[in-house]
Design a protein around this motif. Structure first.
Motif, PDB file in Angstrom:
ATOM      1  N   GLY A 158       1.435   6.179   0.172  1.00  0.00           N
ATOM      2  CA  GLY A 158       2.742   6.780   0.443  1.00  0.00           C
ATOM      3  C   GLY A 158       3.462   6.058   1.556  1.00  0.00           C
ATOM      4  O   GLY A 158       2.947   5.109   2.155  1.00  0.00           O
ATOM      5  N   THR A 159       4.674   6.518   1.825  1.00  0.00           N
ATOM      6  CA  THR A 159       5.525   5.855   2.815  1.00  0.00           C
ATOM      7  C   THR A 159       5.361   6.490   4.190  1.00  0.00           C
ATOM      8  O   THR A 159       4.788   7.577   4.323  1.00  0.00           O
ATOM      9  CB  THR A 159       6.995   5.943   2.368  1.00  0.00           C
ATOM     10  OG1 THR A 159       7.289   7.289   1.996  1.00  0.00           O
ATOM     11  CG2 THR A 159       7.258   5.043   1.185  1.00  0.00           C
ATOM     12  N   CYS A 160       5.882   5.804   5.205  1.00  0.00           N
ATOM     13  CA  CYS A 160       5.760   6.292   6.583  1.00  0.00           C
ATOM     14  C   CYS A 160       6.243   7.743   6.663  1.00  0.00           C
ATOM     15  O   CYS A 160       7.285   8.094   6.102  1.00  0.00           O
ATOM     16  CB  CYS A 160       6.572   5.420   7.527  1.00  0.00           C
ATOM     17  SG  CYS A 160       5.879   3.770   7.709  1.00  0.00           S
ATOM     18  N   MET A 161       5.462   8.570   7.381  1.00  0.00           N
ATOM     19  CA  MET A 161       5.694  10.026   7.311  1.00  0.00           C
ATOM     20  C   MET A 161       6.538  10.581   8.453  1.00  0.00           C
ATOM     21  O   MET A 161       6.612  11.799   8.639  1.00  0.00           O
ATOM     22  CB  MET A 161       4.352  10.755   7.225  1.00  0.00           C
ATOM     23  CG  MET A 161       3.430  10.590   8.410  1.00  0.00           C
ATOM     24  SD  MET A 161       2.905   8.884   8.646  1.00  0.00           S
ATOM     25  CE  MET A 161       1.136   9.011   8.790  1.00  0.00           C
ATOM     26  N   ILE A 207       8.496  -4.676  -2.421  1.00  0.00           N
ATOM     27  CA  ILE A 207       8.605  -5.185  -1.037  1.00  0.00           C
ATOM     28  C   ILE A 207       7.934  -4.214  -0.081  1.00  0.00           C
ATOM     29  O   ILE A 207       8.280  -3.024  -0.066  1.00  0.00           O
ATOM     30  CB  ILE A 207      10.083  -5.317  -0.611  1.00  0.00           C
ATOM     31  CG1 ILE A 207      10.883  -6.169  -1.602  1.00  0.00           C
ATOM     32  CG2 ILE A 207      10.191  -5.907   0.787  1.00  0.00           C
ATOM     33  CD1 ILE A 207      12.389  -6.126  -1.333  1.00  0.00           C
ATOM     34  N   HIS A 208       6.994  -4.702   0.693  1.00  0.00           N
ATOM     35  CA  HIS A 208       6.416  -3.884   1.772  1.00  0.00           C
ATOM     36  C   HIS A 208       6.884  -4.434   3.111  1.00  0.00           C
ATOM     37  O   HIS A 208       6.974  -5.652   3.298  1.00  0.00           O
ATOM     38  CB  HIS A 208       4.888  -3.893   1.722  1.00  0.00           C
ATOM     39  CG  HIS A 208       4.267  -2.982   2.741  1.00  0.00           C
ATOM     40  ND1 HIS A 208       4.006  -3.373   4.041  1.00  0.00           N
ATOM     41  CD2 HIS A 208       3.895  -1.679   2.653  1.00  0.00           C
ATOM     42  CE1 HIS A 208       3.484  -2.345   4.704  1.00  0.00           C
ATOM     43  NE2 HIS A 208       3.402  -1.310   3.886  1.00  0.00           N
ATOM     44  N   GLU A 209       7.156  -3.522   4.033  1.00  0.00           N
ATOM     45  CA  GLU A 209       7.704  -3.909   5.329  1.00  0.00           C
ATOM     46  C   GLU A 209       6.909  -5.001   6.029  1.00  0.00           C
ATOM     47  O   GLU A 209       7.451  -5.978   6.512  1.00  0.00           O
ATOM     48  CB  GLU A 209       7.767  -2.683   6.247  1.00  0.00           C
ATOM     49  CG  GLU A 209       8.990  -1.858   6.070  1.00  0.00           C
ATOM     50  CD  GLU A 209      10.253  -2.684   6.154  1.00  0.00           C
ATOM     51  OE1 GLU A 209      10.879  -2.855   5.095  1.00  0.00           O
ATOM     52  OE2 GLU A 209      10.604  -3.164   7.232  1.00  0.00           O
ATOM     53  N   SER A 210       5.597  -4.801   6.122  1.00  0.00           N
ATOM     54  CA  SER A 210       4.834  -5.713   6.974  1.00  0.00           C
ATOM     55  C   SER A 210       4.242  -6.878   6.203  1.00  0.00           C
ATOM     56  O   SER A 210       3.482  -7.669   6.759  1.00  0.00           O
ATOM     57  CB  SER A 210       3.751  -4.946   7.737  1.00  0.00           C
ATOM     58  OG  SER A 210       2.957  -4.234   6.843  1.00  0.00           O
ATOM     59  N   THR A 222      13.040   4.906   7.762  1.00  0.00           N
ATOM     60  CA  THR A 222      13.966   4.539   6.694  1.00  0.00           C
ATOM     61  C   THR A 222      13.529   5.092   5.344  1.00  0.00           C
ATOM     62  O   THR A 222      14.344   5.586   4.562  1.00  0.00           O
ATOM     63  CB  THR A 222      14.104   3.006   6.625  1.00  0.00           C
ATOM     64  OG1 THR A 222      14.487   2.538   7.917  1.00  0.00           O
ATOM     65  CG2 THR A 222      15.165   2.592   5.626  1.00  0.00           C
ATOM     66  N   ALA A 223      12.223   5.021   5.051  1.00  0.00           N
ATOM     67  CA  ALA A 223      11.767   5.487   3.740  1.00  0.00           C
ATOM     68  C   ALA A 223      12.042   6.983   3.570  1.00  0.00           C
ATOM     69  O   ALA A 223      12.561   7.411   2.533  1.00  0.00           O
ATOM     70  CB  ALA A 223      10.277   5.197   3.587  1.00  0.00           C
ATOM     71  N   SER A 224      11.698   7.777   4.579  1.00  0.00           N
ATOM     72  CA  SER A 224      11.935   9.224   4.483  1.00  0.00           C
ATOM     73  C   SER A 224      13.427   9.518   4.434  1.00  0.00           C
ATOM     74  O   SER A 224      13.884  10.395   3.680  1.00  0.00           O
ATOM     75  CB  SER A 224      11.315   9.944   5.686  1.00  0.00           C
ATOM     76  OG  SER A 224       9.945   9.652   5.783  1.00  0.00           O
ATOM     77  N   GLY A 257      10.034   3.339  -2.773  1.00  0.00           N
ATOM     78  CA  GLY A 257       9.814   4.136  -1.567  1.00  0.00           C
ATOM     79  C   GLY A 257       9.782   3.326  -0.287  1.00  0.00           C
ATOM     80  O   GLY A 257      10.509   3.633   0.657  1.00  0.00           O
ATOM     81  N   CYS A 258       8.936   2.272  -0.242  1.00  0.00           N
ATOM     82  CA  CYS A 258       8.820   1.533   1.010  1.00  0.00           C
ATOM     83  C   CYS A 258      10.204   0.967   1.350  1.00  0.00           C
ATOM     84  O   CYS A 258      10.944   0.502   0.486  1.00  0.00           O
ATOM     85  CB  CYS A 258       7.780   0.429   0.897  1.00  0.00           C
ATOM     86  SG  CYS A 258       7.357  -0.258   2.514  1.00  0.00           S
ATOM     87  N   ASP A 259      10.515   0.982   2.613  1.00  0.00           N
ATOM     88  CA  ASP A 259      11.884   0.918   3.154  1.00  0.00           C
ATOM     89  C   ASP A 259      13.004   0.326   2.300  1.00  0.00           C
ATOM     90  O   ASP A 259      13.993   0.985   2.031  1.00  0.00           O
ATOM     91  CB  ASP A 259      11.856   0.153   4.468  1.00  0.00           C
ATOM     92  CG  ASP A 259      11.337   1.015   5.609  1.00  0.00           C
ATOM     93  OD1 ASP A 259      10.612   1.993   5.336  1.00  0.00           O
ATOM     94  OD2 ASP A 259      11.669   0.723   6.766  1.00  0.00           O
ATOM     95  N   LYS A 260      12.884  -0.938   1.911  1.00  0.00           N
ATOM     96  CA  LYS A 260      14.025  -1.592   1.260  1.00  0.00           C
ATOM     97  C   LYS A 260      14.053  -1.344  -0.237  1.00  0.00           C
ATOM     98  O   LYS A 260      15.014  -1.738  -0.912  1.00  0.00           O
ATOM     99  CB  LYS A 260      13.987  -3.110   1.512  1.00  0.00           C
ATOM    100  CG  LYS A 260      13.901  -3.504   2.963  1.00  0.00           C
ATOM    101  CD  LYS A 260      15.015  -2.910   3.797  1.00  0.00           C
ATOM    102  CE  LYS A 260      14.778  -3.149   5.270  1.00  0.00           C
ATOM    103  NZ  LYS A 260      13.661  -2.419   5.883  1.00  0.00           N
ATOM    104  N   PRO A 270       0.810  -1.231   0.000  1.00  0.00           N
ATOM    105  CA  PRO A 270       0.000   0.000   0.000  1.00  0.00           C
ATOM    106  C   PRO A 270       0.834   1.268   0.000  1.00  0.00           C
ATOM    107  O   PRO A 270       0.360   2.318  -0.449  1.00  0.00           O
ATOM    108  CB  PRO A 270      -0.843  -0.119   1.280  1.00  0.00           C
ATOM    109  CG  PRO A 270      -0.240  -1.222   2.078  1.00  0.00           C
ATOM    110  CD  PRO A 270       0.516  -2.099   1.145  1.00  0.00           C
ATOM    111  N   CYS A 271       2.082   1.199   0.461  1.00  0.00           N
ATOM    112  CA  CYS A 271       2.941   2.394   0.402  1.00  0.00           C
ATOM    113  C   CYS A 271       3.139   2.835  -1.047  1.00  0.00           C
ATOM    114  O   CYS A 271       3.395   4.011  -1.312  1.00  0.00           O
ATOM    115  CB  CYS A 271       4.291   2.105   1.045  1.00  0.00           C
ATOM    116  SG  CYS A 271       4.200   1.826   2.819  1.00  0.00           S
ATOM    117  N   HIS A 272       3.046   1.904  -1.975  1.00  0.00           N
ATOM    118  CA  HIS A 272       3.257   2.211  -3.391  1.00  0.00           C
ATOM    119  C   HIS A 272       1.917   2.386  -4.134  1.00  0.00           C
ATOM    120  O   HIS A 272       1.857   2.211  -5.351  1.00  0.00           O
ATOM    121  CB  HIS A 272       4.075   1.106  -4.051  1.00  0.00           C
ATOM    122  CG  HIS A 272       5.513   1.095  -3.652  1.00  0.00           C
ATOM    123  ND1 HIS A 272       6.520   0.522  -4.404  1.00  0.00           N
ATOM    124  CD2 HIS A 272       6.136   1.617  -2.557  1.00  0.00           C
ATOM    125  CE1 HIS A 272       7.683   0.664  -3.790  1.00  0.00           C
ATOM    126  NE2 HIS A 272       7.465   1.327  -2.655  1.00  0.00           N
TER     127      HIS A 272
HETATM  128 FE1  FES Z   1       6.241   1.286   3.809  1.00  0.00          FE
HETATM  129 FE2  FES Z   1       6.827   2.307   6.330  1.00  0.00          FE
HETATM  130  S1  FES Z   1       5.715   0.501   5.796  1.00  0.00           S
HETATM  131  S2  FES Z   1       7.484   2.961   4.375  1.00  0.00           S
END
Ligand code: FES
Length: 579
Positions: free
Chosen positions: A204-207, A95-98, A211-213, A132-135, A64-66
């Motif tokens: 979007g990514t964690c605000m 890849i999504h974190e969770s 790591t993403a920011s 965008g999402c962390d990795k 969902p971040c993407h």
């Molecule tokens: Fe995707 Fe935090 S879970 S950036």
């Protein structure tokens, strides 16, 4: 025509659709066949004679971040076509974190290999990497470095903030804080349910400065993305405009056949990135990722250099988890360009960026927002020194990291009794046992959670305070591990202990009851057990049993090839290209 063969130093160089033909033993037939198949897409000869800009599609229902990637792709395509090139979208791993078992870091190298090889295998003169999402941004930077084809990185951008009972919420610093309160019994079941609907309120990514920011800021600092692309909110129309501009830029780079990532990501650019990492109070993960990207280009990141930068460069960004605000506030305060302006004396401003402007030119055009309070000046910093410190000692001969900007000042110098958990499973089994022998002043040690041990070095380093202490109101304790932690986490947490326990690092030899000293001002992590006793323990030490599945496939490759934290947790065989 732009995509006809060009000559460089007398060597014919195929471009556009003519490059990288499939091998049938007859180049003419290979091109004929390629054209015949692509014509099924309705392309004209005019379109197929243009320079080609590849665009990665990392949209996935599992990510969902993407969620805004389809819109960004359309905007990038528009920019590419406005500049007279042909956009070609192709999928890569997302890849999504969770949604990544056992952990997203386990898959980062796979995504980097997938992205690198698809850039190499398919005809493209440049590429726009949307992640965008962390990795994902680290994987794409690693791929760009190795493929070394002209590349523009386009982050998806951060989410907007959430709201709950008059409080502003941010993923995932507040996820952890409120979950901690729920565990401690001070936050109700109903409240935690409602919060779960509001913590991640948009695409979007964690605000927070997770790591993403952090990687968004690093993309800008390295010069691999356009100014503002790291921080414009994911859902704002400006993000579509920067996507269009990224497409336009990639088309120009395709025509010029440069600059290449190796010309942008130089040793000086990496030093600039490490400097910004300290000044933003960024994620500890970024240090591992930058080490991996740099290694792909033959640049060695020394932990001591990073620590030395941190002693000089203050934390200036007032964002969670080190401060109070969120990425949208950072952006409207001037974003990464403004931040760099405040620390420009520490940066090498001669570095080039993808836009062919120097970092100096980018910094000179930073927006000066009056009366903003999110990006401080060096005279009025959030913290007088950088966000992270590197620790050494007999417990971490190859280093460990602490984000002291997000730690408890009272614990910066502390000696305590070790309480050891042998693995994540052991932690899950005993961590909340009411009979666990643990006190507030103890030091919690988690081992076998590193690159090989877990595997994949999960973000388990900020593991919870034992339930009985949490319920008694203990908010922070020193925790030491060979794991990583989320960039959104906070606490007095020592991470990335190298070498890890699973390969026989000293962490494997600690026993409950040993004394450990953490001294951040002196950069020391010391186990008070003499060398003779440690040698005796080492003789008895046995490596953990191999993980299920480690005999085959990607899991097998990971176990065989993964490097330690101080080497970026990359695979040994993915070093710099020799030719
Ligand atoms: Fe995707 Fe935090 S879970 S950036």
């Amino acid at each position: 025509m732009a995509s006809r063969k060009r000559r460089t130093n007398g060597t014919p160089k195929a471009t556009g659709l003519r490059q990288g033909l499939a091998t049938y033993g007859d180049a003419g037939f290979s091109l004929f066949l390629r054209k015949a198949f692509i014509k099924a897409g309705g392309y004209s000869d005019d379109a197929l004679d243009r320079p080609i800009v590849g665009i990665t599609n990392t949209f996935s229902d599992y990510n969902p971040c993407h969620g805004n990637v389809p819109d960004l792709i359309e905007a990038v395509k528009r920019g590419v076509m406005l500049a007279g090139a042909l956009p070609m979208v192709f999928p890569t791993i997302s890849i999504h974190e969770s949604f990544s078992h056992p952990t997203s870091m386990f898959l980062r190298n796979l995504m980097s290999m997938d992205t690198e090889e698809m850039i190499r295998a398919q005809p493209m003169d440049s590429v726009v990497l949307i992640g965008g999402c962390d990795k994902t941004l680290p994987a794409q930077l690693m791929a760009a470095a190795s493929a070394d084809r002209p590349a523009v990185v386009l982050p998806v951008g951060p989410m907007l903030v959430g709201h709950f009972k008059g409080e502003v919420l941010g993923a995932c610093t507040d996820c952890r804080r409120l979950w901690g309160q729920y565990r401690a019994g001070t936050f109700s079941e109903t409240d935690i349910e409602q919060v779960s609907e509001r913590l991640a309120p948009t695409k979007g990514t964690c605000m927070v400065m997770g790591t993403a920011s952090t990687m968004g800021c690093i993309v800008e600092t390295l010069g691999m993305g356009l100014p503002g692309s790291g921080s414009i909110p994911a859902t704002h129309s400006d993000r579509l405009r920067v996507a269009e501009a990224s497409g336009r830029l990639a088309a120009e780079m395709a025509k010029k056949q440069g600059p290449r990532p190796s010309e942008i990501m130089t040793a000086s650019a990496f030093r600039n990135a490490l400097t910004v990492l300290q000044a933003i109070g960024g994620s500890t993960n970024a240090l591992v990722h930058l080490t991996a990207v740099a290694r792909r280009l033959g640049v060695n990141i020394e932990l001591e250099e990073f620590d030395e930068i941190g002693r000089k460069v203050p934390v200036l960004v007032d964002l969670k988890p080190s401060g109070d605000h969120y990425m949208e506030h950072f952006h409207w305060a001037g974003g990464n360009s403004r931040l760099m302006k405040e620390i420009r004396t520490h940066l090498d401003e001669r570095c080039l960026t993808v836009s062919a402007r120097t970092l100096k030119q980018v910094i000179d055009s930073a927006e000066m927002v009056p009366n903003q309070t999110v990006i401080r000046t060096p005279k009025n910093p959030i913290k007088p020194t950088g966000g992270m410190a590197v620790l050494r000692g007999n417990l971490a001969p190859r280093g460990a990291v602490i984000k002291h900007a997000a730690a408890s000042p009272a614990l910066m110098t502390h000696t305590g009794r070790a309480v050891v958990f042998d693995s994540l499973e052991d932690l899950a089994a005993r961590g909340d046992d009411p009979n666990l022998d643990v006190k507030e002043e103890d030091i919690l040690v988690l081992r076998n959670a590193g690159p090989k041990g877990a595997p994949g070095m999960p973000e388990a380093g900020s593991f919870p305070i034992p339930m009985k202490l949490a319920r008694a109101g203990v908010k922070d304790m020193i925790r030491i591990s060979d794991a990583r932690m989320s960039g959104t986490a906070f606490g007095t947490i020592v991470l990335h202990v190298a070498p890890e326990a699973a390969v026989g690092g000293p962490l494997a030899l600690v026993k409950t009851g040993d004394r450990i000293t953490l001294d951040v001002p002196k950069r020391v992590l010391k186990l008070h057990v003499d060398a003779k006793e440690l040698a005796a323990r080492r003789k008895k030490w046995q490596a953990p049993a191999p993980h299920n599945g480690s005999g085959r496939g990607y899991t097998g490759l990971f176990h065989k090839e993964v490097l330690q934290a101080d080497e970026g947790v990359d695979f040994g065989f993915l070093g710099p290209a020799k030719s």
